[in-house]
Motif scaffolding. Sequence first.
Motif, PDB file in Angstrom:
ATOM      1  N   ALA A   1       0.834  -1.202   0.000  1.00  0.00           N
ATOM      2  CA  ALA A   1       0.000   0.000   0.000  1.00  0.00           C
ATOM      3  C   ALA A   1       0.870   1.255   0.000  1.00  0.00           C
ATOM      4  O   ALA A   1       0.645   2.183   0.761  1.00  0.00           O
ATOM      5  CB  ALA A   1      -0.945  -0.011   1.194  1.00  0.00           C
ATOM      6  N   SER A   2       1.847   1.280  -0.885  1.00  0.00           N
ATOM      7  CA  SER A   2       2.698   2.464  -0.993  1.00  0.00           C
ATOM      8  C   SER A   2       1.874   3.625  -1.540  1.00  0.00           C
ATOM      9  O   SER A   2       0.788   3.437  -2.101  1.00  0.00           O
ATOM     10  CB  SER A   2       3.875   2.185  -1.924  1.00  0.00           C
ATOM     11  N   ALA A   3       2.387   4.822  -1.385  1.00  0.00           N
ATOM     12  CA  ALA A   3       1.681   6.012  -1.864  1.00  0.00           C
ATOM     13  C   ALA A   3       1.387   5.912  -3.359  1.00  0.00           C
ATOM     14  O   ALA A   3       0.304   6.292  -3.815  1.00  0.00           O
ATOM     15  CB  ALA A   3       2.503   7.258  -1.560  1.00  0.00           C
ATOM     16  N   GLU A   4       2.329   5.368  -4.118  1.00  0.00           N
ATOM     17  CA  GLU A   4       2.136   5.244  -5.565  1.00  0.00           C
ATOM     18  C   GLU A   4       1.016   4.257  -5.895  1.00  0.00           C
ATOM     19  O   GLU A   4       0.207   4.497  -6.784  1.00  0.00           O
ATOM     20  CB  GLU A   4       3.432   4.790  -6.246  1.00  0.00           C
ATOM     21  N   ARG A   5       0.973   3.145  -5.173  1.00  0.00           N
ATOM     22  CA  ARG A   5      -0.065   2.135  -5.443  1.00  0.00           C
ATOM     23  C   ARG A   5      -1.439   2.638  -5.015  1.00  0.00           C
ATOM     24  O   ARG A   5      -2.428   2.386  -5.691  1.00  0.00           O
ATOM     25  CB  ARG A   5       0.269   0.817  -4.756  1.00  0.00           C
ATOM     26  N   VAL A   6      -1.503   3.350  -3.892  1.00  0.00           N
ATOM     27  CA  VAL A   6      -2.787   3.907  -3.458  1.00  0.00           C
ATOM     28  C   VAL A   6      -3.274   4.920  -4.494  1.00  0.00           C
ATOM     29  O   VAL A   6      -4.434   4.901  -4.895  1.00  0.00           O
ATOM     30  CB  VAL A   6      -2.674   4.554  -2.061  1.00  0.00           C
ATOM     31  N   ARG A   7      -2.386   5.780  -4.950  1.00  0.00           N
ATOM     32  CA  ARG A   7      -2.767   6.777  -5.953  1.00  0.00           C
ATOM     33  C   ARG A   7      -3.231   6.104  -7.246  1.00  0.00           C
ATOM     34  O   ARG A   7      -4.197   6.535  -7.875  1.00  0.00           O
ATOM     35  CB  ARG A   7      -1.596   7.712  -6.230  1.00  0.00           C
ATOM     36  N   ALA A   8      -2.575   5.030  -7.629  1.00  0.00           N
ATOM     37  CA  ALA A   8      -2.929   4.323  -8.861  1.00  0.00           C
ATOM     38  C   ALA A   8      -4.283   3.617  -8.766  1.00  0.00           C
ATOM     39  O   ALA A   8      -4.871   3.270  -9.789  1.00  0.00           O
ATOM     40  CB  ALA A   8      -1.841   3.307  -9.203  1.00  0.00           C
ATOM     41  N   ALA A   9      -4.784   3.436  -7.562  1.00  0.00           N
ATOM     42  CA  ALA A   9      -6.070   2.759  -7.386  1.00  0.00           C
ATOM     43  C   ALA A   9      -7.253   3.659  -7.742  1.00  0.00           C
ATOM     44  O   ALA A   9      -8.381   3.181  -7.824  1.00  0.00           O
ATOM     45  CB  ALA A   9      -6.206   2.268  -5.946  1.00  0.00           C
ATOM     46  N   TYR A  10      -7.001   4.931  -7.950  1.00  0.00           N
ATOM     47  CA  TYR A  10      -8.078   5.888  -8.233  1.00  0.00           C
ATOM     48  C   TYR A  10      -7.817   6.615  -9.543  1.00  0.00           C
ATOM     49  O   TYR A  10      -6.671   6.877  -9.901  1.00  0.00           O
ATOM     50  CB  TYR A  10      -8.173   6.928  -7.108  1.00  0.00           C
ATOM     51  N   ALA A  11      -8.880   6.974 -10.205  1.00  0.00           N
ATOM     52  CA  ALA A  11      -8.757   7.827 -11.385  1.00  0.00           C
ATOM     53  C   ALA A  11      -8.207   9.178 -10.926  1.00  0.00           C
ATOM     54  O   ALA A  11      -8.447   9.588  -9.782  1.00  0.00           O
ATOM     55  CB  ALA A  11     -10.119   8.004 -12.048  1.00  0.00           C
ATOM     56  N   PRO A  12      -7.471   9.887 -11.773  1.00  0.00           N
ATOM     57  CA  PRO A  12      -6.859  11.153 -11.345  1.00  0.00           C
ATOM     58  C   PRO A  12      -7.847  12.154 -10.734  1.00  0.00           C
ATOM     59  O   PRO A  12      -7.560  12.753  -9.693  1.00  0.00           O
ATOM     60  CB  PRO A  12      -6.234  11.704 -12.624  1.00  0.00           C
ATOM     61  N   GLU A  13      -9.004  12.330 -11.346  1.00  0.00           N
ATOM     62  CA  GLU A  13      -9.982  13.282 -10.808  1.00  0.00           C
ATOM     63  C   GLU A  13     -10.521  12.810  -9.457  1.00  0.00           C
ATOM     64  O   GLU A  13     -10.716  13.607  -8.539  1.00  0.00           O
ATOM     65  CB  GLU A  13     -11.131  13.494 -11.795  1.00  0.00           C
ATOM     66  N   THR A  14     -10.746  11.532  -9.320  1.00  0.00           N
ATOM     67  CA  THR A  14     -11.218  10.986  -8.044  1.00  0.00           C
ATOM     68  C   THR A  14     -10.178  11.197  -6.960  1.00  0.00           C
ATOM     69  O   THR A  14     -10.510  11.605  -5.840  1.00  0.00           O
ATOM     70  CB  THR A  14     -11.530   9.482  -8.194  1.00  0.00           C
ATOM     71  N   TYR A  15      -8.921  10.955  -7.283  1.00  0.00           N
ATOM     72  CA  TYR A  15      -7.857  11.147  -6.295  1.00  0.00           C
ATOM     73  C   TYR A  15      -7.780  12.618  -5.878  1.00  0.00           C
ATOM     74  O   TYR A  15      -7.642  12.924  -4.697  1.00  0.00           O
ATOM     75  CB  TYR A  15      -6.515  10.670  -6.848  1.00  0.00           C
ATOM     76  N   ARG A  16      -7.911  13.534  -6.829  1.00  0.00           N
ATOM     77  CA  ARG A  16      -7.898  14.969  -6.490  1.00  0.00           C
ATOM     78  C   ARG A  16      -9.048  15.324  -5.555  1.00  0.00           C
ATOM     79  O   ARG A  16      -8.880  16.101  -4.615  1.00  0.00           O
ATOM     80  CB  ARG A  16      -7.954  15.818  -7.759  1.00  0.00           C
ATOM     81  N   ARG A  17     -10.219  14.747  -5.804  1.00  0.00           N
ATOM     82  CA  ARG A  17     -11.364  15.007  -4.919  1.00  0.00           C
ATOM     83  C   ARG A  17     -11.118  14.446  -3.527  1.00  0.00           C
ATOM     84  O   ARG A  17     -11.474  15.065  -2.522  1.00  0.00           O
ATOM     85  CB  ARG A  17     -12.641  14.420  -5.524  1.00  0.00           C
ATOM     86  N   LEU A  18     -10.516  13.270  -3.447  1.00  0.00           N
ATOM     87  CA  LEU A  18     -10.209  12.686  -2.142  1.00  0.00           C
ATOM     88  C   LEU A  18      -9.189  13.531  -1.381  1.00  0.00           C
ATOM     89  O   LEU A  18      -9.305  13.716  -0.168  1.00  0.00           O
ATOM     90  CB  LEU A  18      -9.709  11.250  -2.307  1.00  0.00           C
TER      91      LEU A  18
END
Length: 65
Positions: free
Chosen positions: A24-41
């Motif tokens: 669950a590295s930062a890169e893998r967590v970020r990759a689990a979401y679409a870019p817009e979804t990650y920005r909203r989170l």
Amino acid sequence: DARTALAPHTTGQIYANFLHDVDASAERVRAAYAPETYRRLVALKDRYDPTNMFRFNRNIPPSGA
């Protein structure tokens, strides 16, 4: 390993609930979401947890972290 062997048969996407502590590295967590979804989170994290108190289990850090 199994991940490498199965890679040709996957979509390459990551399902956040299947991330374990070891991967669950930062890169893998970020990759689990679409870019817009990650920005909203991140925006939600900025608003409700700017000090990153809730940082365990697939952390999405606030933008100031």
